[in-house]
Enzyme design. Structure first.
Site, PDB file in Angstrom:
ATOM      1  N   HIS A 251       0.834  -1.205   0.000  1.00  0.00           N
ATOM      2  CA  HIS A 251       0.000   0.000   0.000  1.00  0.00           C
ATOM      3  C   HIS A 251       0.873   1.261   0.000  1.00  0.00           C
ATOM      4  O   HIS A 251       0.648   2.184  -0.795  1.00  0.00           O
ATOM      5  CB  HIS A 251      -0.894  -0.059   1.237  1.00  0.00           C
ATOM      6  N   GLU A 252       1.876   1.304   0.890  1.00  0.00           N
ATOM      7  CA  GLU A 252       2.685   2.520   1.014  1.00  0.00           C
ATOM      8  C   GLU A 252       3.561   2.750  -0.210  1.00  0.00           C
ATOM      9  O   GLU A 252       3.751   3.897  -0.632  1.00  0.00           O
ATOM     10  CB  GLU A 252       3.540   2.461   2.283  1.00  0.00           C
ATOM     11  N   HIS A 255       1.618   4.570  -2.736  1.00  0.00           N
ATOM     12  CA  HIS A 255       1.678   6.024  -2.545  1.00  0.00           C
ATOM     13  C   HIS A 255       3.006   6.583  -3.024  1.00  0.00           C
ATOM     14  O   HIS A 255       3.061   7.629  -3.682  1.00  0.00           O
ATOM     15  CB  HIS A 255       1.508   6.368  -1.065  1.00  0.00           C
TER      16      HIS A 255
END
Length: 883
Positions: A251-252, A255
């Protein structure tokens, strides 16, 4: 504890407004799945950079150009990563100093996720063509001992104690530990406070209109994740579900490569700028089937907040955004050039781990250890290295074998190779040993990596001390029964022996606590927390541990804390601190103390914790433990079917024989010859605390406890010392139970050709005795094979010389004669009748039946007699019968 302290008001300031979440951590904090949006908004404010909306305008233009150029295909990018594991002096593998196996699994998981190999059936799921590799060299080009890992102790940088909040991590930890973000994707793995799972920095600016500025954030660039989120679907991090399978980093990094949350961080009117991700009204938790904004939410997308198990896809538009960020033509700082980094490309050979620790054990089998060696890159020619034993190794060459001394890698492969070390699990008391392997003389174009030494710590269990035996483990989660609080100076306050004290804690549970405020202003206290009493007689390496939070108030009376130990005669101070030392520890971050108290070993050791103060703060104490090495107890139970010892008895070896179930000692053997007995088994085949009569004529009373020793290669002319261990109770019971009035000095070693209890002949050897921590060790030198052993007294001689091993007199009987075997005579007692050795005969001449010719006893007399090893009738007691 006091809320108002002197003139200061303690209160809590809320820094952020947090929406309600579906998950909470162990401390009750709401788990915040991702902090990236808030973090990047803070960066925009801090550096006065353009907004995320302007970035999206730039991104939209790039995506439009990509769509208008269908010939432009997806490009494969490989991104080198370095995991900065920041810990608090924990051993490798102890949280939060995450083990290498979890890091390797984490890398595997993000590669699975970005390659669309997670099993998604959604037609929008796509392989992003982005992969990740572990950096194999540091910033100076030196090979990393652990590829992709940079372990750093917080004490190296004087970081405060964990857990750390986002501001401290970004402003202090990141700049101190970051590696060149033009060469590495930096990932920080650490203990984060406030329930945060992670965050990442969005891509920096290019100087083009609409792109966020790169001023300042370069020093913070990277990804931050909570240590317990590291792992994979195949190897989840223990106890951290549902966010423990590696999807937090997936997920990170999304980003970090330019992706927004799936719901756009707003309601139905806010977008994530990906046309193939349905509009959503908010984040999702768990793995729901949720409809919002007129469509079904894509809860399986990695950019939602769902559980790790739920996530399994990136879409085409998300992949396009990440491809745009990685495209060197778009000049995105630190992203566009990472594909050119060579930190994953060094050619070297090294061990895949730095070493291991094993328990040698005791058996006839070897302990086989597989040692893996890796090559960083496939080479066109066969490569390899030799393995040598470092001269610093303390293990004897006779104690191990190695399957090979060379490692060979075929051309064009990175498959790890291995060797096997076979440790002999003997019963020799060798102490702990160290075996150090080194890689040497690489060939085929590779060099040696930084991890070129592999250390095996071999823990030996064959000494007669049990290591680390726990005598106390008091966590105060409930009120301890044998601890006491003694008040001094005031009865208004006292040690609380089990309290959470308003929710404060040292380790998440209750603790012992004393708040000096409770005594009132101007009142001095000297309160004592008194421990249980411990019998540590004979113990060595006694270690006391405890956790504490000593909060000082700088002013007035100098408050002190003392820990004292009772040595059987006096109390001695072993630890002291006062307000001049400053506060020690904190809530959820205790100060840990470890003190060797071996010098105070005695049978009535006791501790006391003394707090002296006057309306100051407090002392919290938790997790008091006492451990020590103690002599192994003496084995007393039959273990011939369960618990017996099996080991190899080699030439000239000295071995200790331990019950394999409970660690109690049975015997010790010193082989005085070059004979190899091979696999040897020792057991207790009879037990008890008295004596019994043997059918063999050489001895009378035998200890209830017997031993049986068998070997693969017995030697009838062996030469060895053997020691048998008996408890004081077993020996006292033998003295009290034997019928001959034998004493301790009469004990001999008895040896049979098989089991002692069924032997008709015995060998007898003199023994020496030694005190063994209140029990006994009896040693004899034997010049025959191994078989059955026990202790007993030697049969009485009639003065005519040594008794024959088997008395062959006429009329020999077996068994005990029937009662009432009598003959009335003139009172003369004599015998030419021979009975079995040690047969005990109780006669009552109340009847006149002549069954044993040669026995003469008058009517009305009883006597107690036995036959010795030479066939003599020994009269022990004659009594008149009143008739």
């Amino acid at each position: 504890m006091s809320v108002i302290k002197k003139s200061f008001l303690l209160f809590t300031i809320s820094l952020f407004t947090i929406q309600l979440f579906a998950q909470f951590d162990a401390k009750g904090n709401p788990i915040i799945r991702c902090w990236s949006n808030e973090y990047n908004e803070r960066l925009q404010e801090k550096y006065d950079s353009p907004s995320i909306e302007e970035f999206e305008e730039w991104m939209s233009a790039k995506k439009k150009a990509l769509r208008e150029n269908p010939q432009k295909s997806m490009v494969a990018y490989e991104i080198p990563v370095i995991f900065h594991i920041i810990h608090d002096d924990q051993n490798q593998g102890a949280t939060p100093n995450v083990g290498r196996n979890y890091i390797n699994e984490q890398l595997s998981q993000i590669n699975i996720d970005f390659a669309n190999m997670a099993g998604s059936s959604d037609p929008n799921a796509v392989d992003t063509q982005i992969s990740f590799c572990l950096a194999v060299v540091d910033e100076n080009g030196n090979a990393l001992a652990e590829p992709g890992i940079n372990r750093r102790d917080r004490d190296e940088f004087n970081f405060t104690a964990p857990p750390w909040n986002d501001t401290y991590i970004d402003g202090t930890i990141k700049p101190a530990t970051q590696w060149d973000p033009d060469q590495y994707c930096n990932i920080w793995v650490l203990d984060i406070s406030g329930g945060l799972l992670g965050w990442a920095q969005f891509p920096g600016g290019t100087g083009l209109p609409g792109m966020p500025s790169s001023a300042g954030p370069a020093a913070e660039d990277g990804n931050v994740i909570l240590y317990s989120s590291v792992g994979s679907v195949a190897l989840p991090f223990p106890g951290a579900a549902p966010y423990n399978k590696g999807r937090t980093l997936t997920h990170e990094i999304g980003h970090w490569l330019g992706l927004r949350h799936i719901w756009g961080d707003g309601g139905c009117s806010v977008d994530d700028f990906c046309n193939d991700t349905p509009t959503s009204d908010a984040s999702n938790f768990g793995c729901p089937n949720h409809t919002s904004c007129g469509s079904t939410d894509m809860v399986e997308n990695y950019m939602d907040y769902t559980d790790d198990d739920c996530m399994n896809l990136f879409t085409n538009d998300q992949s396009a955004r990440m491809q745009i960020v990685m495209d060197p033509a778009n000049n995105v700082p630190r992203r566009g050039i990472l594909g050119n980094s060579s930190v994953c490309l060094a050619d070297f050979i090294q061990f895949t781990a730095v070493g291991t620790e094993v328990n040698e054990g005791t058996s006839c089998n070897t302990l086989d250890i597989t040692v893996d060696v890796e090559i960083s890159n496939p080479l066109p020619a066969a490569s390899g290295a030799s393995i040598i034993i470092n001269t610093s190794s303390t293990v004897s060459a006779a104690d191990y074998t190695i399957s090979s001394t060379s490692i060979n890698f075929p051309a064009n492969t990175t498959t790890s190779q291995n060797i096997t070390l076979s440790i002999n699990q003997d019963a020799v008391d060798e102490g702990n040993e160290v075996l150090i392997l080194e890689l040497d003389a690489p060939f085929g174009g590779a060099s040696l990596g930084g991890n070129d030494t592999y250390t095996i710590n071999i823990l030996d269990n064959d000494n007669l001390n049990l290591p680390g035996v726990s005598f106390e483990d008091e966590d105060f989660n409930t009120t301890p029964v044998n601890w006491a609080a003694l008040d001094g100076g005031s009865t208004n306050d006292t040690w609380l022996l089990s309290t959470a004290n308003g929710g404060d804690d040292l380790d998440g549970s209750n603790f012992a606590f004393l708040d000096s405020d409770d005594a009132g202003n101007g009142t001095t206290i000297q309160d004592t927390l008194l421990s249980d009493i411990y019998n540590l007689n004979g113990a060595t390496n006694i270690v006391l541990d405890w956790d504490q939070y000593f909060r000082i108030y700088d002013g007035g009376v100098v408050e002190t804390i003392d820990v004292e130990v009772f040595d059987g005669t006096t109390w001695t101070n072993i630890y002291a601190a006062d307000e001049n030392s400053g506060s020690l520890g904190g809530w959820n971050a205790p100060d840990h103390q470890t003190i060797d108290i071996s010098a105070y070993a005695n049978s009535s050791l006791q501790l006391r914790f003394i707090y002296y103060a006057e309306w100051d703060y407090w002392w919290a104490v938790d997790n008091v433990t006492i451990s020590a090495d103690v002599p192994a107890p003496v084995a007393t139970n039959v273990n011939s079917t369960n618990g017996f010892a099996t080991f190899n008895l080699g030439p000239n070896e000295i071995v200790n024989i331990i019950d394999s179930n409970n660690g109690s000692v049975m015997a010790s053997i010193e082989n005085l010859s070059a004979h190899d007995y091979g696999c040897t088994t020792v057991s207790i085949d009879n037990a008890g605390s008295s004596s019994y009569n043997s059918p063999a004529p050489e001895a009378n009373d035998i200890t209830d406890k017997n031993f049986l020793i068998t070997t693969t290669n017995n030697n009838p002319n062996g030469n060895y010392n053997i020691s048998l261990y008996y408890t004081a109770n077993e020996i006292t019971g033998w003295i009290d139970g034997n019928g001959q009035g034998s004493t301790f000095a009469d004990l001999h070693l008895l040896k049979a050709s098989g089991s002692i209890s069924s032997a008709t002949a015995l060998e007898i050897f003199d023994v020496t005795s030694q005190n063994y921590n209140g029990d006994w060790r009896f040693t004899a030198t034997v010049n025959s094979g191994f078989s059955g052993f026990a202790l007993g007294n030697e049969a009485t001689d009639d003065g005519g010389g040594d008794c024959p091993p088997n008395y062959a007199g006429a009329n020999q009987l077996t068994g005990t004669p029937a009662m009432d075997t009598v003959y009335e005579t003139d009172g003369i007692i004599e015998s030419d009748q021979i009975l079995d050795n040690n047969t005990i005969i109780d006669y009552d001449s109340g009847t006149e039946i002549n069954l044993l010719e040669g026995f003469e006893v008058k009517l009305g007399v009883t006597f107690h007699a036995f036959i010795d090893g030479c066939g003599n009738l020994i009269i022990e007691r004659v009594e008149e019968v009143d008739r």
